[in-house]
Design a protein around this motif. Structure first.
Motif, PDB file in Angstrom:
ATOM      1  N   LYS A  99      -1.692   1.965  -7.967  1.00  0.00           N
ATOM      2  CA  LYS A  99      -1.666   3.034  -6.971  1.00  0.00           C
ATOM      3  C   LYS A  99      -1.329   4.386  -7.594  1.00  0.00           C
ATOM      4  O   LYS A  99      -1.961   5.401  -7.295  1.00  0.00           O
ATOM      5  CB  LYS A  99      -0.658   2.696  -5.865  1.00  0.00           C
ATOM      6  CG  LYS A  99      -0.625   3.738  -4.749  1.00  0.00           C
ATOM      7  CD  LYS A  99       0.363   3.358  -3.665  1.00  0.00           C
ATOM      8  CE  LYS A  99       0.402   4.431  -2.584  1.00  0.00           C
ATOM      9  NZ  LYS A  99       1.388   4.089  -1.502  1.00  0.00           N
ATOM     10  N   LEU A 105      -7.676  -1.406  -6.819  1.00  0.00           N
ATOM     11  CA  LEU A 105      -6.584  -1.203  -5.865  1.00  0.00           C
ATOM     12  C   LEU A 105      -6.909  -1.842  -4.527  1.00  0.00           C
ATOM     13  O   LEU A 105      -6.057  -2.489  -3.898  1.00  0.00           O
ATOM     14  CB  LEU A 105      -6.330   0.297  -5.691  1.00  0.00           C
ATOM     15  CG  LEU A 105      -5.169   0.716  -4.779  1.00  0.00           C
ATOM     16  CD1 LEU A 105      -3.838   0.216  -5.334  1.00  0.00           C
ATOM     17  CD2 LEU A 105      -5.127   2.234  -4.640  1.00  0.00           C
ATOM     18  N   GLU A 108      -4.315   3.257   3.549  1.00  0.00           N
ATOM     19  CA  GLU A 108      -3.634   1.954   3.576  1.00  0.00           C
ATOM     20  C   GLU A 108      -3.911   1.207   4.876  1.00  0.00           C
ATOM     21  O   GLU A 108      -3.759  -0.004   4.937  1.00  0.00           O
ATOM     22  CB  GLU A 108      -2.132   2.151   3.388  1.00  0.00           C
ATOM     23  CG  GLU A 108      -1.769   2.689   1.994  1.00  0.00           C
ATOM     24  CD  GLU A 108      -0.270   2.847   1.820  1.00  0.00           C
ATOM     25  OE1 GLU A 108       0.471   2.481   2.765  1.00  0.00           O
ATOM     26  OE2 GLU A 108       0.165   3.321   0.759  1.00  0.00           O
ATOM     27  N   THR A 158      -2.034  -3.524  -6.518  1.00  0.00           N
ATOM     28  CA  THR A 158      -1.263  -2.382  -6.016  1.00  0.00           C
ATOM     29  C   THR A 158      -0.510  -1.620  -7.105  1.00  0.00           C
ATOM     30  O   THR A 158      -0.097  -0.480  -6.880  1.00  0.00           O
ATOM     31  CB  THR A 158      -0.254  -2.871  -4.958  1.00  0.00           C
ATOM     32  OG1 THR A 158       0.564  -3.915  -5.524  1.00  0.00           O
ATOM     33  CG2 THR A 158      -0.976  -3.425  -3.735  1.00  0.00           C
ATOM     34  N   GLN A 159      -0.326  -2.230  -8.267  1.00  0.00           N
ATOM     35  CA  GLN A 159       0.376  -1.537  -9.354  1.00  0.00           C
ATOM     36  C   GLN A 159      -0.430  -0.348  -9.880  1.00  0.00           C
ATOM     37  O   GLN A 159       0.101   0.501 -10.612  1.00  0.00           O
ATOM     38  CB  GLN A 159       0.682  -2.516 -10.509  1.00  0.00           C
ATOM     39  CG  GLN A 159      -0.516  -2.926 -11.345  1.00  0.00           C
ATOM     40  CD  GLN A 159      -1.288  -4.096 -10.738  1.00  0.00           C
ATOM     41  OE1 GLN A 159      -1.073  -4.477  -9.578  1.00  0.00           O
ATOM     42  NE2 GLN A 159      -2.181  -4.679 -11.524  1.00  0.00           N
TER      43      GLN A 159
END
Length: 207
Positions: free
Chosen positions: A115, A107, A179, A112-113
């Protein structure tokens, strides 16, 4: 008259001797019957254990588990069950941490998939971790608390437990800010600290 006095004197001597022996026998019997009270709780109990299992703990005040020898035997069985479950959850949580670390690394590298998968693993790890911690912290105390000089596996386990507990709390507090690059490194460092200390705490109990 002298014979009567002699007989009375002899009788009193025999009676007093017998009475003294009876008193001595009675005192010895009483000493045998008066035993030292059984110590049902160790001298030192964790605060979290005292809340429920101390002399004035909730289990005593509510009358669910009055403090007596029979209930202490039951509590030791409960303690064993709780600590065995704590150990099993510890292994499962460690496996979850490894999986979470792998997914978390991907990640951070831009995948990002992953997450949602990372968050699901985080939730599972948190449930396993804090449930396991509660089972250890709130288990009934042992009969005695052994005081061993120097470092041993139990002391090392407790020291590492303090570290990974603090790191786990920090990891969760920083999760929402992960983030932000400024907090991402701190979050990652806290997570790795939690994992390292937790793995160490699991390993030292094998020695």
């Amino acid at each position: 008259m002298k014979k009567i006095i002699s007989i009375i004197t002899l009788f009193l001597a025999i009676f007093s001797s017998g009475f003294a022996q009876d008193v001595d026998s009675l005192l010895l019997t009483l000493d045998a019957e008066v035993e030292e009270p059984v110590q049902l709780l160790p001298d030192k109990i964790m605060f979290t254990q005292r809340i429920f299992w101390g002399e004035r703990g909730l289990m005593r005040r509510t009358g669910i588990m009055p403090l007596n020898e029979e209930n202490r035997m039951k509590e030791l069985k409960i303690r064993r069950t709780m600590l065995v479950t704590h150990q099993i959850l510890g292994y499962a949580t460690l496996a979850g941490m490894i999986a979470q670390g792998i997914v978390g690394g991907k990640l951070y590298n831009g995948e990002t998939q992953l997450k949602d998968a990372h968050e699901s693993l985080a939730a599972a790890v948190n449930i396993g971790y804090f449930t396991g911690a509660a089972l250890s912290l709130f288990s009934p105390p042992p009969l005695i608390s052994k005081q061993v000089k120097g470092l041993n596996s139990i002391k090392a386990h407790k020291i590492l437990a303090s570290i990974h507990f603090t790191a786990m709390v920090a990891t969760n507090m920083l999760a929402e800010k992960a983030e932000d690059p400024k907090y991402a490194k701190i979050h990652k460092a806290a997570a790795f600290t939690a994992f390292g200390a937790f793995a160490g705490a699991t390993i030292v109990m094998k020695f």
